[in-house]
Design a protein around this motif. Structure first.
Motif, PDB file in Angstrom:
ATOM      1  N   PRO A  28      47.356  48.671  40.355  1.00  0.00           N
ATOM      2  CA  PRO A  28      47.414  47.222  40.078  1.00  0.00           C
ATOM      3  C   PRO A  28      46.521  46.590  39.939  1.00  0.00           C
ATOM      4  O   PRO A  28      45.450  46.538  40.739  1.00  0.00           O
ATOM      5  CB  PRO A  28      48.531  47.304  41.135  1.00  0.00           C
ATOM      6  CG  PRO A  28      48.755  47.814  41.647  1.00  0.00           C
ATOM      7  CD  PRO A  28      47.384  49.625  41.743  1.00  0.00           C
ATOM      8  N   PRO A  29      46.272  45.594  39.279  1.00  0.00           N
ATOM      9  CA  PRO A  29      45.359  44.594  39.333  1.00  0.00           C
ATOM     10  C   PRO A  29      44.575  44.295  40.306  1.00  0.00           C
ATOM     11  O   PRO A  29      44.011  43.738  40.556  1.00  0.00           O
ATOM     12  CB  PRO A  29      45.760  43.517  38.183  1.00  0.00           C
ATOM     13  CG  PRO A  29      46.917  44.231  37.882  1.00  0.00           C
ATOM     14  CD  PRO A  29      47.451  45.342  38.362  1.00  0.00           C
ATOM     15  N   SER A  30      45.805  44.033  41.069  1.00  0.00           N
ATOM     16  CA  SER A  30      45.289  43.232  43.413  1.00  0.00           C
ATOM     17  C   SER A  30      44.958  44.196  43.773  1.00  0.00           C
ATOM     18  O   SER A  30      44.304  43.905  44.818  1.00  0.00           O
ATOM     19  CB  SER A  30      46.957  42.957  43.235  1.00  0.00           C
ATOM     20  OG  SER A  30      47.902  44.007  43.842  1.00  0.00           O
ATOM     21  N   ALA A  31      44.504  45.583  43.174  1.00  0.00           N
ATOM     22  CA  ALA A  31      43.856  46.528  44.202  1.00  0.00           C
ATOM     23  C   ALA A  31      42.653  46.918  43.871  1.00  0.00           C
ATOM     24  O   ALA A  31      41.662  47.417  44.603  1.00  0.00           O
ATOM     25  CB  ALA A  31      44.568  48.326  44.050  1.00  0.00           C
ATOM     26  N   VAL A  32      42.159  45.878  42.081  1.00  0.00           N
ATOM     27  CA  VAL A  32      40.895  45.879  42.675  1.00  0.00           C
ATOM     28  C   VAL A  32      40.300  44.694  43.034  1.00  0.00           C
ATOM     29  O   VAL A  32      40.428  43.801  43.033  1.00  0.00           O
ATOM     30  CB  VAL A  32      40.721  45.666  41.293  1.00  0.00           C
ATOM     31  CG1 VAL A  32      38.846  45.616  40.572  1.00  0.00           C
ATOM     32  CG2 VAL A  32      41.451  46.592  40.126  1.00  0.00           C
ATOM     33  N   ALA A  33      38.573  45.493  44.047  1.00  0.00           N
ATOM     34  CA  ALA A  33      38.205  45.062  44.883  1.00  0.00           C
ATOM     35  C   ALA A  33      37.869  43.757  43.071  1.00  0.00           C
ATOM     36  O   ALA A  33      36.903  43.670  42.261  1.00  0.00           O
ATOM     37  CB  ALA A  33      36.654  45.081  44.900  1.00  0.00           C
ATOM     38  N   PRO A  34      37.611  41.710  44.062  1.00  0.00           N
ATOM     39  CA  PRO A  34      37.109  41.129  43.146  1.00  0.00           C
ATOM     40  C   PRO A  34      35.407  41.232  43.463  1.00  0.00           C
ATOM     41  O   PRO A  34      34.537  41.810  43.908  1.00  0.00           O
ATOM     42  CB  PRO A  34      37.191  39.930  44.351  1.00  0.00           C
ATOM     43  CG  PRO A  34      38.053  40.290  45.539  1.00  0.00           C
ATOM     44  CD  PRO A  34      37.950  41.695  45.530  1.00  0.00           C
ATOM     45  N   GLY A  35      35.346  40.574  41.832  1.00  0.00           N
ATOM     46  CA  GLY A  35      33.685  41.103  41.194  1.00  0.00           C
ATOM     47  C   GLY A  35      32.788  42.291  40.865  1.00  0.00           C
ATOM     48  O   GLY A  35      32.091  42.460  40.413  1.00  0.00           O
TER      49      GLY A  35
END
Length: 101
Positions: A28-35
């Motif tokens: 899910p998109p929320s699982a991807v680390a910022p940057g």
């Protein structure tokens, strides 16, 4: 599940939140680390999922070109085929290790 490149965690989520399609884990998109992802201009359209968005994976040690992809605007039949809406979920190409966290 965890996606890593050279020891850097790119994405992490419980397996129950991921979607498995054609041998790939979609986070899910929320699982991807910022940057961790930078938009790539590489074009691709899947005949049954629709237009893909490719991403370069960025870590302190470098960039993996087109190391990830997602489908921001799924064809309705893709949701029916998979059984869940995975729009925006991110999958990773070889060079990114996906394993149990």
């Amino acid at each position: 599940m965890r996606a890593t490149v050279d020891g850097t965690v790119i994405a992490e989520a419980p397996e129950s939140e991921l979607v498995r399609i054609e041998g790939n884990w979609y986070f899910p998109p929320s699982a991807v680390a910022p940057g961790a992802l930078s938009e790539s201009p590489t074009p691709y359209t899947c005949p049954w999922k629709g237009p893909a968005q490719y991403w370069d994976v960025v870590t302190p040690k470098g960039t993996t070109k087109d190391g990830a992809w997602s489908y921001p605007d799924l064809m309705p039949s893709a949701v029916d085929r998979v059984g869940t809406d995975f729009a925006g979920y991110v999958a990773f190409s070889p060079g990114v290790t996906v394993s149990e966290g």
